[in-house]
Structures are given as C-alpha cells and as structure tokens.
Write an enzyme that holds these catalytic residues in place. Structure first.
Site, short mmCIF file in Angstrom:
data_model
loop_
_atom_site.label_atom_id
_atom_site.label_comp_id
_atom_site.label_asym_id
_atom_site.label_seq_id
_atom_site.Cartn_x
_atom_site.Cartn_y
_atom_site.Cartn_z
N LYS A 1 -21.69 100.12 -20.58
CA LYS A 1 -20.81 99.28 -21.40
C LYS A 1 -19.44 99.93 -21.44
CE LYS A 1 -19.41 98.84 -25.57
NZ LYS A 1 -18.04 98.40 -25.23
N SER B 1 -15.37 108.58 -29.74
CA SER B 1 -14.97 109.25 -30.99
C SER B 1 -16.19 109.79 -31.74
CB SER B 1 -14.26 108.24 -31.88
OG SER B 1 -15.13 107.17 -32.18
N TYR C 1 -28.40 104.89 -34.87
CA TYR C 1 -29.12 103.83 -34.15
C TYR C 1 -30.43 104.39 -33.57
CZ TYR C 1 -24.42 101.62 -33.81
OH TYR C 1 -23.19 101.08 -34.06
N GLU D 1 -20.32 113.14 -25.91
CA GLU D 1 -19.07 113.82 -25.51
C GLU D 1 -17.99 113.26 -26.42
OE1 GLU D 1 -18.70 116.05 -23.19
OE2 GLU D 1 -20.27 115.75 -21.69
N CYS E 1 -9.31 113.74 -24.16
CA CYS E 1 -10.12 114.49 -25.14
C CYS E 1 -9.82 115.97 -25.06
CB CYS E 1 -11.59 114.22 -24.91
SG CYS E 1 -12.06 114.46 -23.21
N GLU F 1 -7.48 114.74 -34.48
CA GLU F 1 -7.20 114.35 -33.10
C GLU F 1 -6.27 113.14 -33.11
OE1 GLU F 1 -10.33 112.45 -30.77
OE2 GLU F 1 -9.74 113.70 -29.07
#
Ligand code: NAD
Length: 490
Positions: free
Chosen positions: A189, A243, A253, A265, A300, A394
């Site tokens: 996705k 994130s 989930y 990650e 990142c 961040e």
C-alpha cells in the site's frame, strides 16, 4: 544527472497517461472509489487513482493468500525466483525514466535525483535480493548419533508493506524484494501522495512473469486501506515505514487481530556531531548542509540536529548558510534543480509551523524560513536550545537546528537526548574518539566523517522509538522468514 533536457521532461509530463487501477491477482483492477493525485509542483491534479475500502483490501489479501497457500511462488526453487526478480529489475531499468518522472511529479523530488538516486537504488535492491535468493543456507546442528536436526527458514506468509511518499519506490523495494526473494507474497500500500510509481512497478512485475497474486498493490487512505491491512486475519507480517504515530496504530491492529508480526521503520532526529579536529571542517559543513537539504529534508535520516563544537561554530555555520542561500530551489522537472517543493499543502503547513515555533522559542533564523507555493527555502536556525521543539521533534523538512557544545561528553549527552535512534554522525580525526563516541551513540547507523553513505549489504533501521527490525542486507530476511526445526530420530 539525467541526459534528458528540461523541455523533454515537460513534454513527457504533458503526455502522462499513468496506470491508475489497483493491481490485484496479476491484473489491473478498479477500486471501490477514486482519489486525486495532486502534484506539489503546481497543485494540479495529474491523475485519479483507485482508492480502496475494506472490500478492495480483502480482494488483494485474498489473492496474496491464495498465491501463498496454493500458488507457485513459494514453491518455486530460489533460483527460479531469482530469475523472475532479475527480469523485473531489467524492466524497471528499461522504463527507468518513466518511473523517475512519475516519482518526480507525484512527490516533488528533483528529476535528477529521482532517476540518479531513487531508481538506481530500486534496481540495485531488486538485483541484490534476486542474487541473494539462491545463496541462503539452512543449518543442521550436530546432535547425537541417533538423530538428525534441520533448522530451515520458511517464508513467513503474506506480507503487507505500507510505505511513505518520501522515497516511494525505494522504501517499497527494501520490503518487497527480500519478502519475495524469501518466497512470501506481498500486498503493497503506497502513500496516498505517491501511488503512480508503485502501480507502474506492479505492471512491470506482471510483465516480468511474477505469478498472479505474488505481488499486489492497493491504494487508499491510511485510516481505511492501511488499517484494513493491519487488522486483516489473512496478513501474516506488516512491514511499515512511516511515522511513530501510525507505527503505534499497527501494533494495536496486530494486538486486536491475529497477532501478526509488525516491523517498524519510523522517524528520526539525527545528531550530526562536528568536533574541532574534524579532518576537513569545510567538508563537514558541506555534508551537513547537503544532508539536511537533500530531498527537501524529507528524510527519516536527515541530520536535523547539528551539534558543533563552540570553537568552530562560526566557520561551520557561515559555510552552511552560504550553501543554503545558493541551493537551486525550483521545478523538480528541471534537471538543474537541487531542491523541489514539499510533498503537500499539509506537509508545508506542518514544516512552516516549526519555523514559527523556532522563532517564537528564541532561536535565531540564519537562512530561509519562507518560499512560494509549496516551496520552502533551505532554512537554518542557530542558538537552538535542547528543550526547544525544533531540537526535539521530527520536522521532515529542510530545517536545520544548530546546537553548540564544549566537550565530547556533552556532545554525546545532547546526541542521545532524544526519543529517536535512527542515525547519527561524528566528524573527528581522532580514531579512538570516533570509536568511543560511535559506541556511545544509540542509533541504528553511525557515520564517521561522512553522512548517508551505505550499500545494500549493510542493515538499516532504528533503535528506541525509531523502530526495530532491519531493512537491507541479509538481515532483512529475518523479517520475512520463520525458523523451523525438524527433528528426525534415525
Ligand atoms: P505516515 O505514517 O503518515 O504514513 C505512512 C503510511 O502509513 C502511508 O502509506 C499512509 O497511508 C499509512 N497510514 C497513515 N495513517 C494510517 C493508519 N491510521 N493506519 C494504517 N496506515 C496508515 O508517514 P508519512 O507522513 O507518509 O511519512 C513521514 C514519516 O515516515 C516520518 O515520520 C519519517 O521519519 C518516516 N520515514 C521513516 C523512514 C525509515 O526508514 N525509518 C523512511 C522514510 C520515512
């Protein structure tokens, strides 16, 4: 830099006719709804793509499930999977400019980097895992004479890869390639912002002869399609990049469904430490600037906290500011552009709110801080204190926060004073100091006298709240395989 001229890219963009349906069970497949893809270049809608509800996700997972449980992919020899992945890599190379154009248009990456960095990485990644597929060995531990023990790696099942937009194809390839090489089947996705390149990649997988259901792509909003994947009982593994907030959702989930394993990650606030004995202070400053402004800071691993020894701050900072002011910010389709727009209006607003916070909390703006449309000039703040938001959170934009220190111990303390642990760097000519400091830094990657260097053979991932599990290298197979022990009494 690509050999294609600016006017040619513009003409190709005008002729754009991208794939827009999901890719399920080896074929394109319309979705329950559609959603626009808006280019951050100019705010224009460049396509409408299929957008999934739970039923589309269920079809994609069903296809991957059948392909895993009964299809040829996991049952092929590793050498056959290698051949298919190599054919796929060759097709990506054939259509590399078209894929680069899609990436550049959908998320604003400069075309020279989309082609020269992103596509090169994707092709390299597919080839690396293709080649690794048939070079794995299982174990046979020594047991007593009356028994034989086998420890084998079995493919872990159906993998759902949910990825962000900043390196839409590379982040996907880091997950898809080892998962497929290991014999898993995959549902990808992509982020809502960047579905077009992923759909093109899927069409090439079918052309390369990957069997139906081995690799599927569904587009859709995170809260609907991402969530449906996270909760689906037919998914065995979630491989997520994004994130921390959404990473937490995936853990929930999994806990609320089938306890699928979740690999994360996540983000970073990486410290880049410059000691006064750096072998080349100018190179350290240039790399610090390049690192934070590369990909408009939407990295990142961005070295967003520059920790610099007080005795050299002036020299280092002047050079960074000069580079920031010279950087070619503009249309991502212009091969001369070094920095494009931010990915979306939402991201632009978010980054500007940090510029405001920096000002309000008393940091000094040395460069940038503004820009037209979705563009933001490379931005540098000095006099940043460790408690300020621009030192802690961040930003995911081209905003550098400069903090000062007086000795190496203080630098390490400041560097580790963060919830993140993705990457860090130290610049010094003292070999012992480099080792000592790098050992003290809690980060998945530490660079010494460089930044963003790497190779497919080295693992990538985070410590602390930057996540766990590793992409790249042979260690990535740990995510997509289960160890099985077979004990035979002779
Ligand atoms: P994001 O977490 O908002 O989105 C990432 C993906 O998750 C997208 O596909 C999105 O559709 C999906 N998603 C969003 N909400 C969801 C939900 N409620 N349930 C399920 N799925 C959902 O991240 P982003 O804004 O796209 O990307 C930026 C973040 O990604 C930054 O924090 C950055 O540091 C991180 N990132 C990390 C790495 C890494 O390797 N560590 C690499 C690139 C980006």
């Amino acid at each position: 830099m690509t050999g294609v001229a600016y006017e040619d890219w513009l003409a190709r963009a005008d002729r754009l006719d991208p794939y827009t349906d999901h890719h399920i069970d080896g074929a394109s497949s319309p979705g329950e709804g559609t959603a626009p893809v808006v280019s951050p270049r100019d705010g224009r809608t460049i396509a409408r793509v299929a957008s999934a509800g739970a039923a589309d996700v269920d079809r994609a997972v069903g296809a991957a499930r059948r392909a895993f449980d009964a299809g040829p992919w996991p049952r092929m020899s590793p050498a056959e999977r290698k051949a298919a992945l190599l054919r796929w890599a060759a097709l990506v190379e054939r259509d590399r400019e078209e894929l680069a154009l899609l990436v550049s248009l959908e998320m604003g990456k400069p075309i020279s980097e989309a082609d020269g960095i992103e596509l090169r990485a994707v092709i390299g990644c597919l080839r690396w895992y293709a080649e690794a597929a048939d070079k794995q060995l299982d174990e046979s531990p020594r047991t007593d004479a009356g028994s034989l023990a086998l420890v084998t790696r079995e493919p872990a099942g159906v993998v759902a890869a949910v990825v962000p937009w900043n390196f839409p194809l590379t982040m996907a390839a880091w997950k898809i390639a080892p998962a497929l090489a290991a014999g898993c089947t995959v549902v990808l996705k992509p982020a809502e912002e960047s579905p077009l390149s992923a759909l093109r990649l899927a069409a090439l997988a079918a052309e390369a002869g990957l069997p139906p259901g081995a690799f599927n792509v569904v587009n859709g909003p995170g809260e609907i399609a991402g969530r449906a994947l996270g909760e689906h009982p037919g998914v065995d593994v979630i491989a997520f990049t994004g994130s921390g907030e959404v990473g937490r959702h995936f853990l929930r989930y999994a806990a609320g469904s089938n306890l699928k394993r979740v690999w994360l990650e996540l983000g970073g606030k990486s410290p880049n430490i410059i000691l006064p004995d750096a072998p080349d202070l100018d190179a350290a400053a240039d790399t610090a600037a390049w690192g934070i402004f590369f990909n408009a800071g939407e990295m990142c691993t961005a070295p967003s906290r520059l920790l610099v020894h007080r005795s050299v701050t002036g020299r280092v900072l002047d050079r960074i500011v000069a580079r920031a002011e010279k950087l070619a910010v503009g249309d991502p389709l212009d091969p001369a552009t070094e920095m494009g727009p931010l990915v979306s209006a939402r991201q632009h607003e978010r980054v500007l709110s940090y510029v405001e916070a920096g000002r309000a909390e008393g940091a000094r703006l040395r460069a940038g801080g503004e820009g037209e449309g979705l563009f933001l000039r490379p931005t540098v703040f000095d006099r940043v204190e460790p408690g300020m938001r621009i030192a802690r959170e961040e930003i995911f934009g081209p905003v550098l926060s400069v903090l000062e220190f007086d000795d190496a111990d203080e630098a390490v303390r400041l560097a580790n004073d963060t919830e993140y642990g993705l990457a860090a760097a130290v610049w010094t000519g003292d070999l012992s100091a480099a080792h000592r400091i790098s050992r003290s830094l809690r980060a998945g990657t530490v660079w010494v006298n460089c930044y963003e260097e790497g190779d497919m053979s080295v693992p990538f991932g985070g410590m602390k709240q930057s996540g766990h599990g590793r992409d790249k290298s042979l260690h990535a197979f740990d995510k997509y395989t289960d160890l099985k022990t077979t004990w035979i009494t002779l």
